[in-house]
Design an enzyme around this catalytic site. Structure first.
Site, short mmCIF file in Angstrom:
data_model
loop_
_atom_site.label_atom_id
_atom_site.label_comp_id
_atom_site.label_asym_id
_atom_site.label_seq_id
_atom_site.Cartn_x
_atom_site.Cartn_y
_atom_site.Cartn_z
CG HIS A 154 32.34 36.40 36.54
ND1 HIS A 154 32.43 35.97 35.24
CD2 HIS A 154 33.61 36.40 37.02
CE1 HIS A 154 33.70 35.69 34.96
NE2 HIS A 154 34.44 35.95 36.02
C1 UD1 Z 1 37.25 34.87 40.48
C2 UD1 Z 1 38.49 35.31 39.70
C3 UD1 Z 1 38.11 35.60 38.24
C4 UD1 Z 1 37.39 34.42 37.63
C5 UD1 Z 1 36.20 34.06 38.51
C6 UD1 Z 1 35.46 32.87 37.97
C7 UD1 Z 1 40.22 36.58 40.87
C8 UD1 Z 1 40.80 37.92 41.07
N1 UD1 Z 1 39.05 36.53 40.23
O1 UD1 Z 1 36.36 35.97 40.52
O2 UD1 Z 1 39.28 35.85 37.49
O3 UD1 Z 1 36.97 34.76 36.34
O4 UD1 Z 1 36.68 33.77 39.83
O5 UD1 Z 1 34.36 32.56 38.78
O6 UD1 Z 1 40.81 35.61 41.27
N2 UD1 Z 1 31.69 33.14 46.21
C9 UD1 Z 1 30.86 32.14 46.66
N3 UD1 Z 1 31.23 30.85 46.44
C10 UD1 Z 1 32.38 30.53 45.81
C11 UD1 Z 1 33.20 31.54 45.33
C12 UD1 Z 1 32.84 32.85 45.53
O7 UD1 Z 1 29.82 32.39 47.25
O8 UD1 Z 1 32.66 29.33 45.67
C13 UD1 Z 1 31.35 34.54 46.45
C14 UD1 Z 1 32.46 35.22 47.24
O9 UD1 Z 1 32.27 35.11 48.61
C15 UD1 Z 1 32.38 36.63 46.76
C16 UD1 Z 1 31.90 36.50 45.33
O10 UD1 Z 1 31.32 35.20 45.20
O11 UD1 Z 1 31.43 37.35 47.49
C17 UD1 Z 1 33.00 36.69 44.33
O12 UD1 Z 1 34.01 35.69 44.49
P1 UD1 Z 1 35.58 36.02 44.30
O13 UD1 Z 1 36.34 34.77 44.52
O14 UD1 Z 1 35.93 37.23 45.10
O15 UD1 Z 1 35.77 36.48 42.84
P2 UD1 Z 1 35.11 35.98 41.50
O16 UD1 Z 1 34.21 37.06 41.04
O17 UD1 Z 1 34.55 34.60 41.64
#
Ligand code: UD1
Length: 380
Positions: free
Chosen positions: A206
């Protein structure tokens, strides 16, 4: 009675706050409030973990949701400031290195509050990682530093943190692992997927550096397809990665099983029985080390070097040849490898945090001396 506000926001935070909640909430010296920032919001990224970890409902959910780093961090700050203005705890405690960690640390210190950071001092020395920025900024503000491994303590000392502020307590994530391993073994996920002991590999990806760059993701997909010819590849997919795969129209090949994100117990069971784990996660490097399961980390660096020196972890980057040759070396190994013993990853980290906090708040030399004698604190 000291009032502690404990903050969690994203999936890897929940395993760290669960043991603290178990340890501190029933204790008469503390009153603990759990704040969920809502950084992770999907049921499979949040609710499932609360259920599996036996976490109580948060006292408050700030419901910030997704967004760019600036927007998400800013939104958490605005909402958390309101919380702290209404309810001034004796200590704000943040965990890990996600946006919620740094956002709440900034707000707490601007309001002049005492700040503790669990998992302080870890450094990848790669400022291209958003988490490294979060770690550096959080530790620049922290008052009480709780470290998981010696490198964390050494980094902080090198950065000029006074030794008496550093508490080497061990790893709360491994507290959760040890607490839930028996329940995980009863999870039934292996039967559900028709898998046996060590007859599959488990993959998670991820990191933006691996999944946001189409060329890199295509290359990694090619390697996984090669490995899937030799052994089933089980791949629970993070929402970020799913979106990128869909954009590139990359779909499962024969031997590859793509799954939605799994709960804590199912994932722990899959990890503990895998022939190997391929990942770019930070926490999984630690969990595989504690389980003695070979791990190939698809990154050029790690902020958790103890997993390399004592554990079963190896950095392979995103280079297909490196990954394939490292996998083939693992494939040829005997089925059972020894489980390393990592200092203070013994399931008692939360108890050490509690003792350290009691010592700190009571300014009780006896507690501090006892704690230092147990190897838990430097500098006293
Ligand atoms: C975040 C953390 C990362 C951690 C990871 C674990 C930061 C900078 N990054 O990254 O350190 O390793 O979480 O998962 O804080 N999304 C969903 N549902 C959710 C959460 C996210 O659909 O419950 C989608 C978001 O809308 C986005 C993507 O997934 O499009 C990425 O989510 P984001 O929270 O931006 O960062 P992570 O890659 O999850």
């Amino acid at each position: 009675m000291r009032r502690i506000m404990l903050v969690a926001g994203a999936r890897p935070n929940f395993m760290k706050v669960a043991p603290l909640m178990r340890e501190l909430r029933p204790h008469p010296d503390f009153e603990v409030r759990l704040i969920h920032t809502g950084q992770h919001f999907s049921p499979e990224m949040s609710d499932l973990f609360f259920r599996d970890l036996g976490l109580p409902e948060p006292d408050l959910n700030l419901e910030v949701g997704g967004g760019s780093h600036a927007r998400q961090t800013a939104e958490i700050m605005v909402r958390f400031e309101q919380v702290l203005e209404n309810d001034r705890p004796d200590l704000v405690c943040v965990v890990g290195d996600v946006n919620s960690t740094v956002a709440c640390a900034l707000v707490a210190k601007k309001l002049g509050m005492l700040l503790a950071h669990i998992e302080a001092g870890l450094r990848s020395f790669d400022r291209g990682m958003p988490e490294e920025i979060n770690r550096l900024a959080t530790d620049a503000l922290t008052d009480l530093f709780f470290t998981t491994e010696e490198s964390g303590t050494m980094n902080l000392l090198r950065e000029g943190v006074p030794p008496e502020k550093i508490y080497f307590v061990g790893n709360l994530m491994i507290d959760s692992l040890r607490h839930h391993l028996d329940a995980a073994r009863r999870s039934g996920i292996l039967d559900e997927l028709g898998l046996g002991l060590q007859d599959y590999i488990l993959v998670t990806l991820h990191r933006p550096s691996n999944v946001d760059e189409p060329q890199v993701l295509r290359r990694l997909w090619w390697v996984l397809s090669k490995i899937a010819v030799e052994i089933p590849v089980i791949f629970p997919i993070h929402p970020r990665t799913r979106a990128r795969l869909e954009n590139l129209q990359l779909t499962a090949v024969a031997g590859m099983r793509l799954l939605p994100p799994l709960g804590y117990l199912d994932f722990l069971q899959l990890m503990s029985s895998a022939k190997a784990v391929l990942t770019d996660s930070g926490g999984i490097q630690e969990e595989t080390t504690a389980l003695g399961v070979p791990c190939l980390t698809l990154r050029e660096n790690t902020e958790r070097p103890v997993t390399l020196s004592l554990g079963t972890n190896r950095l392979v980057g995103a280079n297909p040849e490196n990954i394939l040759s490292a996998w083939r070396e693992i494939r040829s190994r005997p089925a059972i490898s020894p489980t390393p013993s990592v200092p203070l990853w013994d399931g008692r980290a939360a108890a050490r945090v509690r003792e350290a906090l009691q010592g700190f708040f009571n300014r009780d030399d006896t507690a501090d001396r006892h704690y230092a004698a147990a190897g838990g604190q430097v500098g006293k």
